[in-house]
Motif scaffolding. Structure first.
Motif, PDB file in Angstrom:
ATOM      1  N   PRO A  59       8.960  22.354 -22.195  1.00  0.00           N
ATOM      2  CA  PRO A  59       9.240  21.073 -22.853  1.00  0.00           C
ATOM      3  C   PRO A  59      10.618  21.023 -23.493  1.00  0.00           C
ATOM      4  CG  PRO A  59       7.624  22.359 -24.099  1.00  0.00           C
ATOM      5  CD  PRO A  59       7.791  23.033 -22.766  1.00  0.00           C
ATOM      6  N   ASP A  60      11.144  22.161 -23.964  1.00  0.00           N
ATOM      7  CA  ASP A  60      12.466  22.143 -24.572  1.00  0.00           C
ATOM      8  C   ASP A  60      13.545  21.885 -23.532  1.00  0.00           C
ATOM      9  OD1 ASP A  60      11.718  24.554 -23.483  1.00  0.00           O
ATOM     10  OD2 ASP A  60      12.811  25.787 -24.923  1.00  0.00           O
ATOM     11  N   ALA A  61      13.328  22.342 -22.295  1.00  0.00           N
ATOM     12  CA  ALA A  61      14.270  22.039 -21.219  1.00  0.00           C
ATOM     13  C   ALA A  61      14.179  20.572 -20.825  1.00  0.00           C
ATOM     14  CB  ALA A  61      14.009  22.925 -20.013  1.00  0.00           C
ATOM     15  N   ALA A  62      12.961  20.043 -20.785  1.00  0.00           N
ATOM     16  CA  ALA A  62      12.779  18.639 -20.426  1.00  0.00           C
ATOM     17  C   ALA A  62      13.454  17.723 -21.446  1.00  0.00           C
ATOM     18  CB  ALA A  62      11.291  18.320 -20.331  1.00  0.00           C
ATOM     19  N   ARG A  63      13.509  18.168 -22.710  1.00  0.00           N
ATOM     20  CA  ARG A  63      14.121  17.353 -23.757  1.00  0.00           C
ATOM     21  C   ARG A  63      15.626  17.189 -23.543  1.00  0.00           C
ATOM     22  NH1 ARG A  63      11.863  19.844 -27.369  1.00  0.00           N
ATOM     23  NH2 ARG A  63      10.119  18.435 -27.722  1.00  0.00           N
ATOM     24  N   LEU A  64      16.222  18.146 -22.842  1.00  0.00           N
ATOM     25  CA  LEU A  64      17.657  18.058 -22.580  1.00  0.00           C
ATOM     26  C   LEU A  64      17.996  17.034 -21.517  1.00  0.00           C
ATOM     27  CD1 LEU A  64      18.554  21.876 -22.528  1.00  0.00           C
ATOM     28  CD2 LEU A  64      19.086  20.241 -24.341  1.00  0.00           C
ATOM     29  N   ARG A  65      17.049  16.721 -20.653  1.00  0.00           N
ATOM     30  CA  ARG A  65      17.350  15.825 -19.536  1.00  0.00           C
ATOM     31  C   ARG A  65      17.642  14.424 -20.042  1.00  0.00           C
ATOM     32  NH1 ARG A  65      12.061  18.090 -16.767  1.00  0.00           N
ATOM     33  NH2 ARG A  65      12.849  20.140 -16.126  1.00  0.00           N
ATOM     34  N   PRO A  66      18.677  13.768 -19.487  1.00  0.00           N
ATOM     35  CA  PRO A  66      18.970  12.392 -19.897  1.00  0.00           C
ATOM     36  C   PRO A  66      17.771  11.494 -19.639  1.00  0.00           C
ATOM     37  CG  PRO A  66      20.790  13.299 -18.628  1.00  0.00           C
ATOM     38  CD  PRO A  66      19.661  14.281 -18.517  1.00  0.00           C
ATOM     39  N   ASP A  75      10.034  10.461 -24.415  1.00  0.00           N
ATOM     40  CA  ASP A  75       8.982  11.322 -24.946  1.00  0.00           C
ATOM     41  C   ASP A  75       8.724  12.456 -23.971  1.00  0.00           C
ATOM     42  OD1 ASP A  75       8.671   9.743 -27.179  1.00  0.00           O
ATOM     43  OD2 ASP A  75       7.122   8.492 -26.262  1.00  0.00           O
ATOM     44  N   VAL A  76       8.572  13.661 -24.508  1.00  0.00           N
ATOM     45  CA  VAL A  76       8.390  14.843 -23.671  1.00  0.00           C
ATOM     46  C   VAL A  76       6.944  15.320 -23.795  1.00  0.00           C
ATOM     47  CG1 VAL A  76       9.112  17.229 -23.288  1.00  0.00           C
ATOM     48  CG2 VAL A  76      10.802  15.503 -23.912  1.00  0.00           C
ATOM     49  N   ASP A  77       6.325  15.586 -22.659  1.00  0.00           N
ATOM     50  CA  ASP A  77       4.952  16.088 -22.623  1.00  0.00           C
ATOM     51  C   ASP A  77       4.927  17.515 -23.172  1.00  0.00           C
ATOM     52  OD1 ASP A  77       2.380  16.849 -22.114  1.00  0.00           O
ATOM     53  OD2 ASP A  77       2.460  16.513 -19.941  1.00  0.00           O
ATOM     54  N   PRO A  78       4.238  17.761 -24.282  1.00  0.00           N
ATOM     55  CA  PRO A  78       4.207  19.129 -24.824  1.00  0.00           C
ATOM     56  C   PRO A  78       3.514  20.114 -23.907  1.00  0.00           C
ATOM     57  CG  PRO A  78       2.659  17.706 -25.986  1.00  0.00           C
ATOM     58  CD  PRO A  78       3.469  16.813 -25.093  1.00  0.00           C
TER      59      PRO A  78
END
Length: 300
Positions: free
Chosen positions: A106-113, A98-101
């Motif tokens: 946040p879109d970069a954080a979503r890419l992280r494994p 889950d990514v903190d909005p």
């Protein structure tokens, strides 16, 4: 047809991965195609080693062992009443964290494994191909994904180089004719890499010649079988930086892969090439290897 998804058989029409599985959103998964003869996966140890090595290269644990993975393949074959088949095995990294909005990006954080991956395993089986015709290849302008950009690229779900190569193949077809059977991918320097679903070899002088891959994984596990068979017959194997012209001018050439085994190359870029005594020998030895290792209940 039934597929095997995350430990369960499901009808093909109902088989699905979550929309937030990283294989769906990012192509963050590995895959390999295994040829099954008489219920036995051919070169199984090589295939499973490639899959697990690809997972390691991408930095996640497959979440399943070799024995359990093979059992899922056998279950899938039995459910579909298939003894001779092409089986595609995929292992995804699973769903993301889950990514903190409120994060800055946040879109970069979503890419992280994800910190704690939960891999998904999918097994799909199809009847074995029936054609034994020598295929034709066409060189395309599309370049293979380099290993320093995407580790283990030939085994990932990121197959856009192959997709674009097949699209280029279709565009290159004559208006009144069919495209070649397979596209030939080169590296950035114009040297041979592989087809989109097969590997390529040729014979020149006294050596069986294969494209040098460096850190790149081979497109198929069958390539390593060719190397073993050649050495068993006392044939030297040379890896080199070869070009399409080297293949077009070769004494004989062949393609290898799970769907074709070892088969003469009919034409490259419209130029007849064909097989020969070495290709015939390797093809016979390949058939012998299949016969000696693949039978119901027989281990490799």
């Amino acid at each position: 047809m039934q597929y095997h998804v995350d430990g369960h058989l499901v009808d093909a029409d109902d088989a699905a991965l979550p929309l937030d599985d990283r294989a769906v959103t990012l192509g963050d998964a590995v895959t390999d195609t295994v040829r099954v003869y008489e219920g036995t996966p051919f070169a199984w140890e090589t295939h499973v080693g490639r899959l697990f090595d690809a997972c390691t290269a991408l930095g996640f644990d497959p979440g399943v062992g070799a024995a359990a993975l093979r059992e899922r393949i056998e279950t899938t074959l039995a459910a579909n009443d298939l003894a001779d088949a092409l089986v595609r095995v995929s292992i995804t990294r699973g769903r993301g964290d889950d990514v903190d909005p409120a994060a800055a990006l946040p879109d970069a954080a979503r890419l992280r494994p994800p910190n704690d991956p939960d891999p998904s395993v999918v097994v799909v089986a199809d009847p074995a191909p029936e054609s034994d015709a020598p295929p034709t290849l066409q060189t395309v302008h599309v370049r293979a994904i380099p290993p320093d950009a995407v580790p283990a690229a030939p085994l990932t779900h990121c197959r856009l180089d192959a997709v674009c190569a097949q699209a280029a193949l279709r565009r290159a077809a004559p208006p009144d004719g069919d495209p070649a059977d397979e596209a030939l991918l080169l590296d950035a320097d114009g040297h041979l890499v592989s087809g989109t679903v097969c590997d390529l070899g040729f014979v020149d002088g006294e050596a069986v010649r294969l494209p040098a891959l460096g850190d790149r994984m081979a497109r198929t596990a069958t390539r390593s079988v060719v190397r073993e068979l050649a050495r068993d017959e006392g044939l030297p194997v040379a890896d080199g930086a070869y070009t399409p012209a080297d293949v077009r001018g070769a004494e004989e050439a062949f393609v290898v892969g799970p769907s074709v085994g070892i088969r003469p190359l009919a034409r490259l870029d419209g130029v007849p090439v064909g097989g020969g005594p070495v290709t015939d020998l390797l093809s016979r030895r390949f058939a012998d290897r299949v016969a000696s290792t693949c039978g119901r209940g027989r281990e490799l």
